[in-house]
Design an enzyme around this catalytic site. Structure first.
Site, PDB file in Angstrom:
ATOM      1  N   LEU A 129      53.457  48.364  29.443  1.00  0.00           N
ATOM      2  CA  LEU A 129      53.548  49.193  30.660  1.00  0.00           C
ATOM      3  C   LEU A 129      52.204  49.113  31.304  1.00  0.00           C
ATOM      4  CD1 LEU A 129      55.969  52.085  29.549  1.00  0.00           C
ATOM      5  CD2 LEU A 129      56.402  50.096  31.292  1.00  0.00           C
ATOM      6  N   ASP A 158      57.562  56.470  36.522  1.00  0.00           N
ATOM      7  CA  ASP A 158      56.673  57.722  36.725  1.00  0.00           C
ATOM      8  C   ASP A 158      55.870  57.985  35.256  1.00  0.00           C
ATOM      9  OD1 ASP A 158      58.931  58.525  35.594  1.00  0.00           O
ATOM     10  OD2 ASP A 158      59.404  60.244  36.731  1.00  0.00           O
ATOM     11  N   GLU A 382      38.693  45.429  34.314  1.00  0.00           N
ATOM     12  CA  GLU A 382      38.838  44.248  33.691  1.00  0.00           C
ATOM     13  C   GLU A 382      40.512  44.014  33.462  1.00  0.00           C
ATOM     14  OE1 GLU A 382      34.796  45.053  33.090  1.00  0.00           O
ATOM     15  OE2 GLU A 382      36.575  46.056  32.567  1.00  0.00           O
ATOM     16  N   GLN A 443      27.302  44.858  24.388  1.00  0.00           N
ATOM     17  CA  GLN A 443      27.491  44.200  25.314  1.00  0.00           C
ATOM     18  C   GLN A 443      27.720  42.688  24.754  1.00  0.00           C
ATOM     19  OE1 GLN A 443      26.553  45.358  28.696  1.00  0.00           O
ATOM     20  NE2 GLN A 443      27.066  46.882  27.270  1.00  0.00           N
TER      21      GLN A 443
END
Length: 647
Positions: A129, A158, A382, A443
């Site tokens: 979802l 919803d 992203e 990172q």
């Protein structure tokens, strides 16, 4: 409701189909399907401009069912309309009997939308979802690029609207003024285990959507007098969102006794459910079997004739993007070469690009500057970027999406859903591995090889790998592999690095899917590596020969799935010893070679040298390689130990 009494009666027939097909399947979500049935009936019988006999018409309006578990409602409408499924070369006109095969292994009707398995009416696989609004936004971006006036409708649950990606997508729609998208929230008040949070109530959703900048229309989702005007209202400068108040399990009394999410009726309960729906129909009058469709078929948009996408020569592309000096110096990072290739490819109008607010670091900036009308900034979101990229692909473009490889990790679920859709999506993860050093482990992408490798060894419906993986070692290979990705049908991932590195290859070098390069030909040991570590391994090979006179074979394994049989043969010729070196955790090339060796009869030994501890910041790539034991000295020492043991 007199104006739409024919549709009201049609809903009764369709509702009975929903109940029967879900009970026949023994699983499914009939109560959710009944809650959206009026909405899908309005869209599919009156509002959408499409031809159910030609779902491959890319000029038609589109429906994305983000609330994927409610898909029986769409199947019922489509089959009742005599819609076509299957493959274009082997079309299948759906009937109600086909609906009764819902969820069977051989059926084209999957439990959730799954277009490659035979239901091309949909563009995006959904069911995990929160992703449908993003896919719809990508479809709208593609329509804009192509000058198409098609409308994209998306139905969202919803409860589903708790997912953060929904709001990433809403931001994106407002940012890019995508008025072709109409987002419909199915506000039935119930989630899977309970009632929805007050934060997902119809009232709260309305306020949120208004705050985002949408023109919001709140309607009774079972009243066509309210549904039709909301669906057909012309958009102005604001995208329209619809909050449709519905009842979960509408029309069937048993479904209203409790939260029936994900539950079907027993066969013994079906007659009572059909009687409930008949009673509803009797109140409405009219003929449920009457033909109520008033479809408008848009002119079919001619698909772009297939032609190879060319980036031209690397030298010319460097001139095009202002990288003449780097080309002359023969030193450039692979991330920058990706950007050079992307900008050059962008001269073909089929190519589009997205980036996650790091375009100056991924060098997607070059595309943005040259082709701003086909660049869509996703900002720090992203997951939305990847799903919207899949929508761009479904809309007929060749989309490249880029971010730091570590941030691409956020979108692994979205990548899997794009893979289920068999999206022609190209993903670039920059700053991969540990060579960026100073920024530290938050990172660094050091798990991505294992993830993408897993999909490289599973097949799409056409037998090709689900995803192809590329890791260039220099600017030439990065440029050529980016161009290769544009010409390969299906999902591809390219892993680029931050440091500037010298050119290894000549500009005329060719690269292939599944290929590798045998850079040094020796007989004492084979070293297999890729990416930035090729440069480190080259230094190690020189050290080994200088100190002991041993000559190693060095292989740049730039692609997966990899031609492992040939590499094992090279290893067999090198005393049966292969050392695999990589700057990530296990699950990458080490496993690729070791798995092949285990299945072969060559008796080749595979020795791993990869990241075995959590790295931290270091000032230079050399410092961090020393920190984790992956320097040229470490590789040379490991090679010597392997040789000594094999004597």
């Amino acid at each position: 409701m007199g104006q739409y009494s024919d549709l009201d009666r049609k809903v009764i027939k369709l509702g009975k189909m929903v109940v029967r097909m879900c009970t026949a399947a023994g699983s499914g979500h009939p109560s959710s399907a009944l809650s959206i049935l009026h909405l899908t009936t309005a869209l599919m019988y009156r509002v959408m401009r499409y031809d159910p006999k030609n779902p491959w018409n890319t000029g038609a309006d589109r429906l994305v069912l983000s609330e994927g578990h409610a898909v029986p409602a769409v199947y019922a409408c489509y089959a009742e309309l005599g819609g076509v499924a299957g493959r274009q070369d082997a079309p299948l006109t759906l009937t109600f009997d086909d609906c009764l095969t819902l969820r069977e292994s051989a059926s084209v009707l999957d439990g959730h939308p799954n277009p490659p398995q035979g239901f091309p009416f949909f563009d995006a696989a959904t069911g995990s979802l929160g992703q449908g609004v993003s896919a719809a936004a990508g479809l709208a971006c593609a329509a804009r690029v192509q000058g198409s006036d098609k409308q994209i409708y998306v139905i969202v649950g919803d409860g589903e609207s708790r997912e953060g990606q929904i709001y990433e997508a809403l931001d994106f729609i407002i940012d890019h003024k995508l008025t072709a998208v109409r987002v419909i929230f199915n506000a039935n008040g119930q989630a899977q285990s309970d009632y929805v949070s007050p934060q997902q109530s119809a009232e709260a959703l309305t306020k949120k959507l208004e705050a985002f900048g949408f023109d919001v229309k709140v309607i009774d989702g079972h009243n066509f007098d309210e549904i039709m005007p909301a669906l057909t209202a012309p958009a102005t400068d604001k995208p329209i969102a619809i909050v449709a108040k519905t009842v979960k399990g509408w029309g069937v009394n048993e479904f209203l006794t409790s939260n029936y999410h994900g539950k079907t009726l027993e066969e013994s309960q079906v007659a009572a459910a059909l009687a409930d729906l008949d009673a509803k129909g009797a109140e409405l009058g009219g003929d449920a079997d009457a033909d109520v469709a008033q479809l408008t078929t848009p002119q079919a948009r001619e698909a772009d004739a297939y032609a190879e996408v060319s980036a031209g020569t690397f030298e010319e592309a460097c001139q095009y993007t202002g990288n003449d000096k780097a080309f002359a110096a023969k030193k450039m990072s692979t991330r920058k070469a990706y950007g050079v290739a992307l900008a050059a490819l962008g001269r073909d109008r089929r190519v589009t690009a997205m980036d996650g607010d790091v375009r100056g670091s991924t060098f997607a900036e070059y595309f943005f500057k040259k082709h701003p009308e086909r660049f869509f900034e996703a900002r720090i979101a992203e997951q939305n970027m990847i799903s919207a990229g899949a929508g761009l692909a479904a809309g007929g473009t060749i989309p490249f999406v880029s971010s730091f490889a570590k941030f691409i990790v956020r979108g692994y679920d979205q990548i899997e859903m794009a893979a289920i859709s068999e999206a022609n999506l190209k993903i670039s993860g920059s700053h991969a591995g540990i060579s960026l050093a100073a920024d530290g482990p938050s990172q660094m992408a050091i798990t991505d090889l294992a993830f993408f490798r897993s999909m490289a060894h599973a097949k799409r419906t056409d037998g090709a790998p689900i995803c192809r993986f590329f890791q260039p070692s220099d600017a030439i290979s990065a440029f050529k592999l980016t161009e290769l990705m544009a010409n390969v049908e299906g999902m591809c991932y390219i892993r680029t690095a931050r440091p500037d590195v010298p050119f290894i290859y000549d500009e005329n070098e060719e690269f292939t899917v599944g290929g590798y390069k045998h850079l040094i030909d020796g007989e004492d040991l084979a070293i297999v590596t890729s990416g930035y570590m090729v440069h480190v391994a080259m230094k190690a090979a020189a050290l080994i020969e200088e100190r002991s006179g041993l000559r190693v074979s060095l292989i740049d394994a730039y692609s997966m799935p990899l031609a492992t049989d040939e590499i094992l043969q090279i290893g067999d010729d090198c005393r049966g010893q292969i050392l695999v070196v990589e700057d990530n955790y296990a699950g990458g090339i080490v496993d690729e070679i070791a798995q092949a060796a285990a299945a072969s009869d060559m008796g080749v030994m595979v020795h791993p040298l990869y990241l075995k501890k959590m790295p931290k910041s270091a000032k230079t790539p050399e410092d961090i390689l020393a920190q984790v034991g992956l320097t040229a000295e470490d590789i040379a020492a490991a090679a010597q130990r392997i040789f000594d043991m094999s004597e």
